[in-house]
Each structure stands twice: as C-alpha cells, then as structure tokens.
Design a protein around this motif. Structure first.
Motif, mmCIF file in Angstrom:
data_model
loop_
_atom_site.group_PDB
_atom_site.id
_atom_site.type_symbol
_atom_site.label_atom_id
_atom_site.label_comp_id
_atom_site.label_asym_id
_atom_site.label_seq_id
_atom_site.Cartn_x
_atom_site.Cartn_y
_atom_site.Cartn_z
ATOM 1 N N ASP A 160 -5.653 6.770 -0.356
ATOM 2 C CA ASP A 160 -4.632 6.783 -1.410
ATOM 3 C C ASP A 160 -3.272 7.029 -0.747
ATOM 4 O OD1 ASP A 160 -4.051 8.707 -4.502
ATOM 5 O OD2 ASP A 160 -3.031 6.994 -3.611
ATOM 6 N N ASN A 210 -0.398 7.638 -2.008
ATOM 7 C CA ASN A 210 0.350 8.773 -2.569
ATOM 8 C C ASN A 210 -0.023 10.082 -1.889
ATOM 9 O OD1 ASN A 210 1.732 7.183 -4.435
ATOM 10 N ND2 ASN A 210 0.090 7.316 -5.938
ATOM 11 N N GLN A 250 -0.027 5.956 -10.588
ATOM 12 C CA GLN A 250 -1.390 5.514 -10.314
ATOM 13 C C GLN A 250 -1.634 5.538 -8.808
ATOM 14 O OE1 GLN A 250 -3.632 4.903 -12.567
ATOM 15 N NE2 GLN A 250 -2.288 5.011 -14.358
ATOM 16 N N PRO A 251 -2.853 5.812 -8.376
ATOM 17 C CA PRO A 251 -3.173 5.746 -6.943
ATOM 18 C C PRO A 251 -2.941 4.338 -6.396
ATOM 19 C CG PRO A 251 -4.924 6.867 -8.143
ATOM 20 C CD PRO A 251 -4.013 6.272 -9.179
ATOM 21 N N ILE A 252 -2.439 4.259 -5.161
ATOM 22 C CA ILE A 252 -2.277 2.984 -4.458
ATOM 23 C C ILE A 252 -3.263 3.001 -3.289
ATOM 24 C CG2 ILE A 252 -0.695 1.460 -3.223
ATOM 25 C CD1 ILE A 252 1.604 2.776 -4.702
ATOM 26 N N MET A 253 -4.346 2.273 -3.413
ATOM 27 C CA MET A 253 -5.423 2.313 -2.420
ATOM 28 C C MET A 253 -5.204 1.235 -1.362
ATOM 29 S SD MET A 253 -6.996 4.850 -3.635
ATOM 30 C CE MET A 253 -8.329 4.882 -2.444
ATOM 31 N N SER A 294 4.319 -1.668 -5.411
ATOM 32 C CA SER A 294 3.070 -2.412 -5.321
ATOM 33 C C SER A 294 3.207 -3.710 -6.101
ATOM 34 C CB SER A 294 1.908 -1.584 -5.866
ATOM 35 O OG SER A 294 0.686 -2.283 -5.727
ATOM 36 N N ASN A 338 -8.035 -0.705 -6.658
ATOM 37 C CA ASN A 338 -6.938 -0.482 -7.589
ATOM 38 C C ASN A 338 -7.298 -0.925 -9.008
ATOM 39 O OD1 ASN A 338 -4.979 0.696 -5.897
ATOM 40 N ND2 ASN A 338 -4.604 -1.270 -4.920
ATOM 41 N N THR A 390 -9.340 1.791 -10.512
ATOM 42 C CA THR A 390 -8.485 2.931 -10.878
ATOM 43 C C THR A 390 -7.786 2.674 -12.209
ATOM 44 O OG1 THR A 390 -8.141 3.432 -8.557
ATOM 45 C CG2 THR A 390 -6.573 4.357 -10.102
#
Length: 584
Positions: free
Chosen positions: A428, A430, A458-461, A498, A577, A580
């Motif tokens: 992640d 973040n 939101q998480p950025i994978m 993103s 993503n 998520t």
C-alpha cells in the motif's frame, strides 16, 4: 573465418573484462572516499574543542600547549590519523601529536602549503603531498580555527596514504592513483610511486618543483607503451616487466575513474591474458570441429566403422561446444548476481548514512519522552507516599503512552535499517509514505518545514519492495530539505495521483531548483551538486535503479513557481485496487 571468430571471441571477453574492471573500480573509489570521509570533518571538530580555543587565546601558556599536545596525540591514536597539528595565524606549528619525536612539527612553518592557504581564508583546505619533515606521503585536511569570530589559526589532520594502499588487495591488478599532472601518488607497485605516465613538459616539472609538493624527488616517466585502442574504445597498454608487484610483461587493459573532489585519478590495469587464452581455445576448438566436418565429408564413401568413428568424433566436438556454451551462460548469470549484490550493498550503505545524518533529531525524539517518564515516575512516587493512588495511576497511564511512542520510533528505525529481501509483493503506497514521513518527522520539525500532504482516501496497491521504496522516498525528502536549507520559508509538498494502470508520487520543494542541463544528469552515478564532503552522488542513481526494478520511472523537472519536483511513476495492481473499492 577462424581469424574472424578469434577476433569476435576476444572482443567478447575483453568487454566482459571491462565490465568486471569497472565494478572493481567503482568499489575501490567508494572505499577510498569512505576512508577519507572518516577524517574530513575531524579538523572542524577539533577546531571547536576548548583545548584548541584556549591555546589560541594564550599561545604563550606552556600548560595549554602541553594540554593540546596530549589531546592531539590521543585523538591521533584513537582515529588512526597519521598526524594532527595546530598552526598559528602565521602558519607556525604551535602544538602537534608528534611533539615528542625528533621530527616534530612544532615550530615548523607551513605557510607554503595550499591547505593552509585555503583554510586561513575560511574554507576546508585539502592537499596531497610528500611530507617535508616526515618524508611520508599524506593527504591533508585543514579547517580554520575561529576565536571570537576571528580566524586565529588552522587545525590540520594528515592521513597516511601508504595505509590507504592496502585497499588495492587484488594481486592480479595494478592499481595506481595519479594527480592532475599524471604523477603516480599511490600504487600497489611501490616502484611506480613518484613516476609519471608520460613525459612531462619542462614547465610542468618546474611548477611541481616550485610547489614543493614532492620535495626533491625527481619525477621520471615510466616506460609505458600504449599498444592500441580497440573498436569498442578500450585502451590497451604494454607494461615493463621489472619492479615489485604482479608480473607485468604482457598487454593490460587500462580503466580510469576521476576523483575530482580530491584531484585524483584512479586507474586499474587488468591483464588480458585470460581473454586471449579463451579466444585461442575457442578458435582451436572451432578449427578441430571444422577439420572433423571436412574429414567426414571427404571419407563418406568409407566403411561403416570409419563412419561411426567420425560420427563419434563429431558428437564429442558438439558436447565440448555445449559444455562451453553452458559455462558461458553460468558466468553471465554469476556476474549478474554479483552486480545485483553490489547494488544492494550500496542501498544498505545509503540507508545507514541517512540514519547517521538524522541521529541528532532521533536522539531528541527519544530524550523528550525519557525526560517526561522520569518526571512522571518521580511524581507518582510522591503521590503514593501521600496516599493519592488515583493521581499516581494517571501518571502511570501517561508513562505507558510515552513508552508506546518510543516503541513506535524504534520500530520505524529497525524497519528502515533492515536489509531488504529484494522480493516484490503487494504494497500500500499510502503506508510507505506514512512510514517515510514518520521517519523524517524529527528533521522536518527541527528545520521548520511546512509539510503539505493529504493521503489518498483509498489504498493504492503496487507491486514493490516496501523497504527499498521507503529508501527512495527518504532520499528524495532528504534532498528536498537540503535544497531549502538557506530559505526562510520552506514548503515540502507530497501528493499522489492514480490514473488507470499507473500511479504517480510527486515530491516538490520550494528551493532553488535543479541548475543542471539536462536535469536527467543528476541520476548519473557520482554526480552531485552538494559541497565536498556532503555526499558521494550515489543516492539518486541508486533510487533511479530501484524504481526501474519496480518497472517504473523516476524523473525530475523544475516548477514554474520555483523549486524542483521529482515524480515516481509505478504500475498499480488493478485486481487489488478493484477489490479495495468493492470492499469500501
């Protein structure tokens, strides 16, 4: 045909020899810089020592002279320096670590030395020369000594160059360090020291003599013959067979890398006999195969037994070729692993260097809660004695919170310093940015930098190695802070974006920007815009290659509003993503 094969094979092995030599050359340069770096800041530290300050305030005090002599002798023995001495404003030596020796510097005047001339102007002076008194080679670092904001003297640390020659421990190579005139100053061949690689003009010899750099040593040229320059631009030399060191009676490959921060050039002379032998072996083997094929065609009308013998010989030749091919592939794979290991070692060294630079801030971060814990604990004891357990309990809760805060700091330090496994896995973005800012938080607060960052909701994978990505972010943030060091208002902006299959991380500062054209040059190894002693120029080069390993790109540009902006572009994990977003 066989001659063309011999030339192509020899060229291949020469290029492989050149790649291996460049790797060793880079490691030797790093090792030499590392050794010199240990002593670069020592003169400035000793210049501020009370013993030094007191002596220059009253140079006639015998007690203060004795105290300085004892201090410099103790520091010399602790650090491994060759000598340490203090010059008065007129360059006369007032105290020295070798005050008890017959060749003591005390009373000697070194006004003619360039390191004194630079230091007395308020700069860091340095110079490589043969000692006039000790007759030992050395590299000198000198720092001005200020008393009440006036330069009253110069503190000098001499580094023993002969000890540095121990770095060149590969007996198959001839290593030499030359000055700007091409005079050999260091080498693992002692009979080459104070010799020149070419015939020097009379004017240059006169200049060297007037500077007293090498005293009364006569600089004579070495009998080095330049054999040829290959089609790939490689320089081949023929060296003399006499003298100490490795046997040098054949052709060698010469590789050179500049060390301009100390006015040195480091060269490696690598024997090419192995490349020639490999080319000869391949040519002979190809000739045998060709002869066997010709013999087979010539005797096809012979008996079956003869045919079987010929086929057997061909099979043997093919097996030999396959064996050789396999050996080539294994060697290429081994070289690749060695280069990867070297990069990992440089990354780890950069991480430890970053920890060292932030040690003062981290010490402050740990000392604050420790002081508070001590105060709350002492107060809790008094409250218990006064039969106030509830108030004492609240103190213990505060102590518990402070201990948790210290544990978080230490956990981030351990995570950052841990050597990376090199495995890519879902991360992640973040969380990596959050850990990097927590690690740099003390320095951001200390330098008064206004941080502008809003994490993504939101998480950025992404697919990466979290520790190596954190090293890149810490390096970019640290460079941004260094760029704003002289500014009154300091702004550091971090933002993420993103878009589709790609995400971007921007790190921007309000400093002067990148004064280099083209800006991409800052990613070259050993390129730096910092002052001498503040960096080796490897951080951005390593960061660029780390992002490249993640299938991404690191770039830089100057903002219209002022300052530099670095951009990290990385592919996102689409499936992670999407999952998520559905959960959210």
């Amino acid at each position: 045909m066989l001659w063309q094969l011999h030339g192509a094979t020899k060229r291949f092995y020469l290029l492989e020899l050149e790649a291996d030599g460049q790797r060793k050359l880079t490691l030797y340069v790093s090792a030499l810089r590392g050794e010199l770096q240990k002593y670069r800041t020592l003169p400035a530290v000793l210049a501020k020592h009370p013993v030094t300050q007191n002596l220059l305030s009253d140079p006639t005090s015998k007690d203060r002279v004795m105290a300085a002599n004892a201090l410099y002798l103790e520091i010399r023995d602790l650090t491994g320096a060759d000598e340490i001495y203090l010059l008065q404003q007129d360059a006369t030596t007032l105290a020295a670590s070798n005050h008890r020796q017959a060749d003591s510097f005390v009373g000697k005047n070194f006004a003619y030395r360039p390191y004194y001339q630079e230091a007395v102007k308020g700069k860091l002076g340095q110079y490589s020369a043969l000692g006039t008194t000790s007759r030992r080679r050395g590299h000198y670092f000198a720092s001005p000594v200020r008393v009440n904001d006036r330069i009253m003297g110069v503190l000098v640390v001499k580094v023993d160059v002969a000890a540095l020659e121990g770095i060149f421990n590969d007996r198959d190579l001839t290593a030499l360090v030359t000055d700007l005139h091409g005079v050999v100053f260091m080498s693992n061949r002692r009979d080459w020291v104070f010799r020149s690689l070419t015939e020097l003009p009379a004017a240059t010899l006169d200049e060297i003599g007037e500077s007293r750099r090498y005293q009364d040593v006569a600089i004579k040229p070495l009998p080095v013959q330049e054999s040829a320059v290959t089609e790939d631009g490689l320089r081949l030399l023929i060296l003399p067979a006499s003298g100490e060191g490795p046997p040098v009676n054949k052709t060698f490959l010469r590789l050179t890398k500049p060390m301009l921060d100390v006015d040195w050039y480091l060269s490696l002379l690598t024997p090419i006999r192995e490349a020639s032998a490999q080319a000869d072996m391949i040519t002979v083997l190809a000739g045998i195969v060709s002869a066997l094929v010709a013999l087979t065609l010539y005797t096809m009308s012979g008996k079956r037994r003869e045919m079987r013998d010929r086929l057997s010989a061909q099979q043997h030749a093919r097996e030999q070729l396959e064996k050789f091919t396999h050996e080539l592939e294994s060697r290429v794979e081994s070289r690749t692993k060695e280069l990867r290991q070297t990069q990992n070692e440089l990354v780890q060294a950069a991480k430890l260097a970053a920890l060292g630079q932030m040690s003062a801030g981290l010490s402050h971060e740990l000392n604050q809660p420790l002081t508070a814990i001590k105060a709350y604990a002492e107060n809790a004891v008094k409250l218990i004695d006064r039969d106030k357990p509830e108030q004492a309990g609240r103190n213990l809760e505060v102590i518990s919170d402070l201990i948790s805060r210290m544990a978080d700091i230490i956990r981030h330090l351990k995570t950052f310093a841990r050597e990376s496994s090199g495995t890519l896995q879902p991360v992640d973005l973040n969380l990596v940015i959050k850990d990097s800012l927590l690690f740099m938080g003390a320095r951001l607060e200390r330098d008064g930098i206004d941080l502008q960052y809003s994490p993504s909701s939101q998480p950025i994978m992404i697919n990466a190695d979290a520790q190596r990505l954190q090293q890149v972010l810490v390096n970019l943030i640290g460079n941004a802070m260094d760029a704003m060091r002289e500014d009154r208002q300091k702004y550091l902006t971090i933002r993420t974006m993103s878009e589709g299959a790609q995400c971007r991380i921007f790190v921007a500062d309000s400093g002067p920007g990148i004064a280099v054209e083209p800006t991409e040059r800052i990613f070259d190894p050993f390129f730096t815009t910092k002052e001498i002693g503040e960096g080796l120029g490897l951080g951005l080069s390593i960061s660029y290659n780390i992002i490249k390993d993640f299938h991404g790109l690191l770039s830089v540009s100057n903002k219209d509003s002022g300052g530099a902006e670095f951009c990290i572009a990385l592919p996102v994990l689409q499936e992670a993503n999407k999952h998520t977003e559905q959960v959210a």
